[in-house]
Write a protein that holds these residues in place. Structure first.
Motif, mmCIF file in Angstrom:
data_model
loop_
_atom_site.group_PDB
_atom_site.id
_atom_site.type_symbol
_atom_site.label_atom_id
_atom_site.label_comp_id
_atom_site.label_asym_id
_atom_site.label_seq_id
_atom_site.Cartn_x
_atom_site.Cartn_y
_atom_site.Cartn_z
ATOM 1 N N ASP A 1 -62.025 60.646 -29.003
ATOM 2 C CA ASP A 1 -61.766 61.858 -29.783
ATOM 3 C C ASP A 1 -62.676 62.956 -29.232
ATOM 4 N N PRO A 2 -62.451 63.376 -27.982
ATOM 5 C CA PRO A 2 -63.417 64.250 -27.305
ATOM 6 C C PRO A 2 -63.323 65.701 -27.768
ATOM 7 N N SER A 3 -64.487 66.315 -27.846
ATOM 8 C CA SER A 3 -64.556 67.754 -28.081
ATOM 9 C C SER A 3 -64.791 68.455 -26.756
ATOM 10 N N SER A 4 -64.729 69.766 -26.766
ATOM 11 C CA SER A 4 -64.967 70.527 -25.536
ATOM 12 C C SER A 4 -66.379 70.292 -25.032
ATOM 13 N N ARG A 5 -67.345 70.153 -25.963
ATOM 14 C CA ARG A 5 -68.716 69.889 -25.565
ATOM 15 C C ARG A 5 -68.839 68.530 -24.866
ATOM 16 N N ASP A 6 -68.155 67.501 -25.421
ATOM 17 C CA ASP A 6 -68.194 66.165 -24.819
ATOM 18 C C ASP A 6 -67.615 66.184 -23.408
ATOM 19 N N LEU A 7 -66.502 66.882 -23.239
ATOM 20 C CA LEU A 7 -65.870 66.957 -21.922
ATOM 21 C C LEU A 7 -66.778 67.672 -20.930
ATOM 22 N N ARG A 8 -67.415 68.741 -21.383
ATOM 23 C CA ARG A 8 -68.294 69.496 -20.478
ATOM 24 C C ARG A 8 -69.486 68.659 -20.020
ATOM 25 N N LEU A 9 -70.034 67.855 -20.940
ATOM 26 C CA LEU A 9 -71.235 67.079 -20.602
ATOM 27 C C LEU A 9 -70.937 65.858 -19.746
ATOM 28 N N LEU A 10 -69.883 65.130 -20.078
ATOM 29 C CA LEU A 10 -69.649 63.833 -19.448
ATOM 30 C C LEU A 10 -68.563 63.840 -18.387
ATOM 31 N N LEU A 11 -67.786 64.927 -18.328
ATOM 32 C CA LEU A 11 -66.702 64.972 -17.357
ATOM 33 C C LEU A 11 -66.758 66.246 -16.517
ATOM 34 N N SER A 12 -67.960 66.654 -16.157
ATOM 35 C CA SER A 12 -68.194 67.732 -15.168
ATOM 36 C C SER A 12 -67.381 68.995 -15.421
ATOM 37 N N GLY A 13 -67.537 69.567 -16.586
ATOM 38 C CA GLY A 13 -66.914 70.850 -16.858
ATOM 39 C C GLY A 13 -65.461 70.809 -17.241
ATOM 40 N N SER A 14 -64.915 69.667 -17.550
ATOM 41 C CA SER A 14 -63.524 69.603 -18.038
ATOM 42 C C SER A 14 -63.452 70.223 -19.430
ATOM 43 N N ARG A 15 -62.256 70.595 -19.833
ATOM 44 C CA ARG A 15 -62.099 71.238 -21.141
ATOM 45 C C ARG A 15 -60.736 70.935 -21.733
ATOM 46 N N SER A 16 -60.629 71.153 -23.036
ATOM 47 C CA SER A 16 -59.360 70.959 -23.726
ATOM 48 C C SER A 16 -58.478 72.181 -23.531
ATOM 49 N N THR A 17 -57.181 71.939 -23.286
ATOM 50 C CA THR A 17 -56.265 73.057 -23.019
ATOM 51 C C THR A 17 -55.092 73.124 -23.989
ATOM 52 N N GLY A 18 -55.096 72.339 -25.057
ATOM 53 C CA GLY A 18 -54.021 72.451 -26.037
ATOM 54 C C GLY A 18 -53.362 71.122 -26.315
ATOM 55 N N VAL A 19 -52.073 71.194 -26.693
ATOM 56 C CA VAL A 19 -51.313 70.023 -27.116
ATOM 57 C C VAL A 19 -50.087 69.891 -26.226
ATOM 58 N N ALA A 20 -49.745 68.653 -25.914
ATOM 59 C CA ALA A 20 -48.564 68.397 -25.087
ATOM 60 C C ALA A 20 -47.298 68.824 -25.815
ATOM 61 N N PRO A 21 -46.291 69.316 -25.094
ATOM 62 C CA PRO A 21 -45.062 69.784 -25.750
ATOM 63 C C PRO A 21 -44.233 68.677 -26.369
ATOM 64 N N GLY A 22 -44.520 67.413 -26.065
ATOM 65 C CA GLY A 22 -43.746 66.306 -26.627
ATOM 66 C C GLY A 22 -42.975 65.556 -25.556
ATOM 67 N N GLY A 23 -42.593 64.319 -25.915
ATOM 68 C CA GLY A 23 -41.860 63.504 -24.969
ATOM 69 C C GLY A 23 -42.773 62.564 -24.204
ATOM 70 N N SER A 24 -42.166 61.608 -23.511
ATOM 71 C CA SER A 24 -42.922 60.609 -22.764
ATOM 72 C C SER A 24 -43.364 61.165 -21.417
ATOM 73 N N VAL A 25 -44.532 60.667 -20.938
ATOM 74 C CA VAL A 25 -45.107 61.130 -19.684
ATOM 75 C C VAL A 25 -45.447 59.908 -18.837
ATOM 76 N N GLU A 26 -45.117 59.956 -17.556
ATOM 77 C CA GLU A 26 -45.402 58.877 -16.624
ATOM 78 C C GLU A 26 -46.798 59.059 -16.027
ATOM 79 N N PRO A 27 -47.494 57.950 -15.744
ATOM 80 C CA PRO A 27 -48.801 58.070 -15.081
ATOM 81 C C PRO A 27 -48.630 58.417 -13.604
ATOM 82 N N ARG A 28 -49.345 59.398 -13.154
ATOM 83 C CA ARG A 28 -49.309 59.793 -11.742
ATOM 84 C C ARG A 28 -50.748 59.896 -11.234
ATOM 85 N N CYS A 29 -51.366 58.739 -11.137
ATOM 86 C CA CYS A 29 -52.745 58.672 -10.692
ATOM 87 C C CYS A 29 -53.017 57.258 -10.191
ATOM 88 N N GLU A 30 -54.212 57.025 -9.661
ATOM 89 C CA GLU A 30 -54.587 55.728 -9.133
ATOM 90 C C GLU A 30 -55.367 54.901 -10.140
#
Length: 384
Positions: free
Chosen positions: A116-145
């Motif tokens: 349940d990350p906050s913007s502060r948590d993302l900034r501290l532990l994930l090198s400046g990442s941030r929250s950008t909103g909510v997904a529009p809906g629907g299923s999403v496929e993983p595209r990563c390693e």
């Protein structure tokens, strides 16, 4: 004269009692609603809560797969559990923790999952990442390693994040937004939309949750409480975020509501009889009304007033009582005088004068009728 002050006092007491009861009921209702909201907030991603936003279903699935789930509800318990051996650290809500406390706990665990990350948590532990909103809906496929995401398959994300430097994004949504961020050691997902009891069975949510939180034989599920708060850890308060004009406006509205309650709550009691400082003679009142009737030139209304007085006096003379009707009085007078009933009815209520001359003639007829009835009822008064 009746004293109405006790009645008015009782009404005032009853009104204020009702107002007090309404205020108390509103307060109780507000407390219940507030308590329900706080209870729902406490249950969010709690590994021992069966509420829709709780996480007991995931905790039981992990336990059935042989994962030792340690529920830590304070910082000391979490630190002690992490010091006992290699374990995954899942943090449900780190808003009460200071920056240094959060990074110290994360450094003590080989794998950290921010569910349940906050913007502060993302900034501290994930090198400046941030929250950008909510997904529009629907299923999403993983595209990563990431192996955990690849094995889980599709998910239906909630909040999405943007990746900072050195952070990999998975489950891309609208370009640079991702439902999962990871550095290998630290992973962030929206647990409310993916790991809670009500969403765990959707798509590949359960598989992703088990792959993330069950990567090691032990899981320390840390649910920080307000007792873990450090100075300056909770960020800006609601009062600090509120514009300066809000508080004066609320106070003004409360004052206006109180003034309106006092204004509308006041009720005047019944009229109180009061002695006049002067006494007006009946003759003056009669003459004044006569002048008004004469000025209005309403002969019919004036005739009605004359007939009302004559009927009352005739009823008393004939001993008919106050409930006798005009036709009964006219018939009784005709029987006593041996006169024509229709003629007496015309004098007492049927004939309508059209002008002052006819009104004067009616007045004379009424006077003569009263004199004749009195003479017939008490003949001894007319003897010499």
């Amino acid at each position: 004269m009746t004293d109405v002050r006790p009645t008015s006092r009782r009404r005032a007491v009853a009104a204020w009692t009702v107002i007090g009861l309404v205020v108390v009921l509103v307060g109780i209702l507000g407390s219940v609603i507030s308590g329900a909201g706080q209870r729902a907030q406490r249950d969010a991603l709690d590994p021992e809560s069966a509420a829709p936003q709780g996480g007991r279903a995931l905790a039981r699935i992990l336990a059935e797969r042989g994962v030792d789930v340690v529920v830590a509800r304070d910082r000391a318990t979490a630190s002690r559990a992490l010091s006992e051996g290699s374990a995954t650290l899942a943090i449900a809500d780190a808003r009460y923790l200071a920056d240094e406390t959060l990074t110290t706990l994360a450094d003590a665990a080989p794998s950290v999952v921010l569910i349940d990350p906050s913007s502060r948590d993302l900034r501290l532990l994930l090198s400046g990442s941030r929250s950008t909103g909510v997904a529009p809906g629907g299923s999403v496929e993983p595209r990563c390693e990431d192996e955990a995401a690849s094995r889980a398959g599709t998910i239906e994300p909630g909040d999405v994040f943007s990746a900072g430097g050195g952070v990999d994004g998975c489950y891309p949504v609208d370009g640079d937004a991702f439902a999962l961020l990871t550095t290998g050691d630290v992973t962030a997902v929206d647990g409310r939309a993916l790991l809670s009891n009500e969403h765990l069975a959707t798509s590949g949510n359960a598989a992703l949750a088990v792959n993330l939180l069950g990567a090691t034989p032990r899981l320390v599920w840390f649910v920080p409480g307000i007792a873990d708060a450090d100075a300056g850890a909770s960020g800006a308060s609601l009062g600090e975020l509120t514009p300066g004009w809000v508080t004066p406006a609320i106070l003004l509205l409360l004052g206006a509501a109180l003034a309106a309650a006092v204004w509308r709550g006041r009720r005047f009691g019944p009229l109180v009889a009061e002695r006049l400082p002067v006494t007006v003679r009946a003759s003056e009142t009669t003459e004044g009304r006569a002048r008004l009737y004469g000025r209005s030139r309403d002969a019919v209304h004036s005739a009605d007033q004359l007939r009302i007085g004559a009927l009352g006096r005739l009823a008393r003379t004939l001993a008919l009582g106050p409930a006798a009707s005009a036709p009964e009085i006219a018939d009784a007078a005709a029987d006593r005088l041996g006169a024509d009933r229709s003629r007496l009815r015309g004098i007492l209520f049927d004939d309508l004068p059209a002008d002052d001359r006819q009104l004067l003639a009616l007045s004379d007829s009424l006077r003569d009728l009263e004199t004749a009835v009195q003479a017939a009822v008490r003949p001894e008064r007319n003897r010499p």
